[in-house]
Design an enzyme around this catalytic site. Sequence first.
Site, mmCIF file in Angstrom:
data_model
loop_
_atom_site.group_PDB
_atom_site.id
_atom_site.type_symbol
_atom_site.label_atom_id
_atom_site.label_comp_id
_atom_site.label_asym_id
_atom_site.label_seq_id
_atom_site.Cartn_x
_atom_site.Cartn_y
_atom_site.Cartn_z
ATOM 1 N N HIS A 1 0.852 -1.194 0.000
ATOM 2 C CA HIS A 1 0.000 0.000 0.000
ATOM 3 C C HIS A 1 0.885 1.240 0.000
ATOM 4 C CE1 HIS A 1 1.091 -0.605 4.205
ATOM 5 N NE2 HIS A 1 1.023 0.724 4.292
ATOM 6 N N HIS B 1 5.852 6.919 -1.242
ATOM 7 C CA HIS B 1 6.495 5.697 -1.744
ATOM 8 C C HIS B 1 5.730 4.476 -1.245
ATOM 9 C CE1 HIS B 1 8.024 5.981 2.349
ATOM 10 N NE2 HIS B 1 8.250 4.677 2.280
#
Length: 185
Positions: A41, A127
């Site tokens: 995720h 990120h």
Amino acid sequence: MREFLAIEIEEYLKNNIQKTQETIKNTDSCKINYVKTENIHLTLKFFGEINDKQEKQIIKIIEKTIENYKQYTIKLAKIGTFPNINRPRVIWTGIKDKHNITINLIKELDNEFNKIGFKKEKNYVPHITIGRVKEIHNKQLLTDTLKELKNEYIGKLEIKSLSLKESQLTPDGPIYTTKREFKLR
């Protein structure tokens, strides 16, 4: 409750990230704890341990903030490391967000979360963590592989919602449960 705010990743992108993990794994250059495919995720904010009152405040802030945001698309591209390629501790894939919507969203949310006692993020870099380096056996091989993957294109991600997730730590790794989903316009 241990919670964080995240953007879910579509299955085909998770599979592409898994292929990147395999490329690194096949070099046998280091020991890495790879993020399990189902747990991949994009974290927007990690809250840590919170209580019911804080959770309600967080939910209100998210609901109010996202009123100004429509669904949008980003690209998942580039493989990078924290703190740097010479001392890799975390391997990640970055995002390309032409209009900086993700950065603007997290800054706006972060300012509001700060008002209820959460520390502001410093130099937030959006990120997706691929893995955490535990031990390096062949630094040159790992560095060469990471350089080859530097411009790796993972795919496009349609961002339609945010998810408030609970993280339960177990001996087999974390288990993430979606507590609440917040749809963008």
